[in-house]
Design a protein around this motif. Structure first.
Motif, PDB file in Angstrom:
ATOM      1  N   TYR A  60       3.729   1.584  -1.379  1.00 28.10           N
ATOM      2  CA  TYR A  60       4.357   1.637  -2.758  1.00 28.10           C
ATOM      3  C   TYR A  60       3.048   2.154  -3.574  1.00 28.10           C
ATOM      4  O   TYR A  60       3.611   2.973  -4.460  1.00 28.10           O
ATOM      5  N   ARG A  61       2.155   1.792  -3.596  1.00 23.10           N
ATOM      6  CA  ARG A  61       1.122   2.379  -4.342  1.00 23.10           C
ATOM      7  C   ARG A  61       0.861   3.700  -4.174  1.00 23.10           C
ATOM      8  O   ARG A  61       0.450   4.595  -5.169  1.00 23.10           O
ATOM      9  N   ARG A  62       0.825   4.161  -2.952  1.00 23.45           N
ATOM     10  CA  ARG A  62       0.591   5.646  -2.691  1.00 23.45           C
ATOM     11  C   ARG A  62       1.676   6.517  -3.047  1.00 23.45           C
ATOM     12  O   ARG A  62       1.355   7.635  -3.621  1.00 23.45           O
ATOM     13  N   GLU A  66       0.803  -1.188  -0.265  1.00 21.74           N
ATOM     14  CA  GLU A  66      -0.037   0.190   0.089  1.00 21.74           C
ATOM     15  C   GLU A  66       0.895   1.092  -0.019  1.00 21.74           C
ATOM     16  O   GLU A  66       0.520   2.147  -0.675  1.00 21.74           O
ATOM     17  N   LEU A 119       2.010  -5.915  -9.128  1.00 24.00           N
ATOM     18  CA  LEU A 119       2.264  -4.249  -9.019  1.00 24.00           C
ATOM     19  C   LEU A 119       3.116  -3.935 -10.279  1.00 24.00           C
ATOM     20  O   LEU A 119       3.259  -2.777 -10.615  1.00 24.00           O
ATOM     21  N   TYR A 144       4.202   5.475  -5.699  1.00 24.49           N
ATOM     22  CA  TYR A 144       4.868   5.172  -6.615  1.00 24.49           C
ATOM     23  C   TYR A 144       5.209   6.699  -7.791  1.00 24.49           C
ATOM     24  O   TYR A 144       5.997   6.892  -8.429  1.00 24.49           O
TER      25      TYR A 144
END
Length: 253
Positions: free
Chosen positions: A4-6, A2, A72, A8
């Motif tokens: 990483y998603r926020r 999470e 991902l 990237y």
């Protein structure tokens, strides 16, 4: 994941390909290594894990937790024929990513949040160098001849200042940055490598970069880089140093 998603899109990413290998005794800890790479000031563009088909029949034999990183797009898992041991870390990447810098890591180390950023900054500031976090000095005798590995590396303080020198000996797993061109010739036929340096990728890589006119650049080692605890772990260190195999391989190289 999470985190990483926020972050990237917001955080800068390295142009380098991060490469490493693993085997059954350690594969269960690989997700922890990936997590430390996702908590970086500079995020990885691509992380490539090379593993042997002799040890993993297919991707179903790999811990399912790694699939989230594959989905991902941050992790690529490549099953390769045969088993060239620790040389898998870089050997395939040299030909697969000839136009990209390569950062080598290990599968059992915690990497601090400035790990990638520090390597990239050093490489940009000092051309024709191999920035590295884990390093020591090779020792020489009175005639300036390099001493055997077991007698050889001069101890240094972990807080010692950085140095660029032909006598710096880097460890690839602690984190080393290889600019484009510095690994030319490293993917020599493994039939030859197996005779000369089958167990010591570090010795081989230290020789190759010098042949290509690059100097190792030892960065200040001010961070703890502990290894993960692995039950029934196997290490090349115990074989190479315990049985003095490094001496044989250094002489052969």
């Amino acid at each position: 994941v999470e985190y990483y998603r926020r972050n990237y899109l917001r955080l800068p990413k390295t142009d380098a390909i991060i490469c490493f290998t693993s085997f059954p005794a350690r594969i269960g800890n690989v997700w922890l290594v990936i997590e430390t790479l996702l908590r970086q000031r500079v995020l990885p563009q691509k992380v490539v894990l090379y593993i042997s088909k002799l040890q993993f029949a297919d991707k179903n034999s790999i811990p399912s937790v790694l699939n989230q990183y594959v989905e991902l797009g941050v992790l690529s898992i490549k099953l390769v024929d045969g088993d060239i041991r620790s040389h898998k870390k870089y050997w395939y990447a040299v030909s697969e990513y000839p136009e990209s810098p390569i950062i080598t890591i290990d599968d059992d180390i915690i990497y601090h949040s400035s790990f990638i950023d520090g390597l990239e900054r050093a490489a940009a500031a000092h051309k024709n160098t191999i920035p590295c976090y884990y390093w020591t000095f090779m020792a020489r005798d009175i005639n300036n001849k390099v001493l055997p590995y077991s007698k050889g590396t001069n101890k240094r303080s972990q807080f010692e200042e950085s140095g660029i020198s032909s006598d710096v000996f880097f460890g690839s797993g602690g984190g080393a940055y290889f600019p484009v061109g510095s690994l030319t010739g490293a993917d020599l036929s493994y039939d030859t490598l197996e005779k000369v340096c089958p167990l010591a990728d570090d010795i081989w890589l230290n020789a190759i970069v010098r042949k290509n006119s690059y100097f190792p650049y030892g960065l200040p080692y001010t961070y703890s880089v502990p290894e993960w605890y692995c039950r029934r772990n196997q290490t090349l260190h115990s074989v190479n140093n315990g049985a003095c195999k490094n001496d044989e391989q250094l002489l052969a190289v």
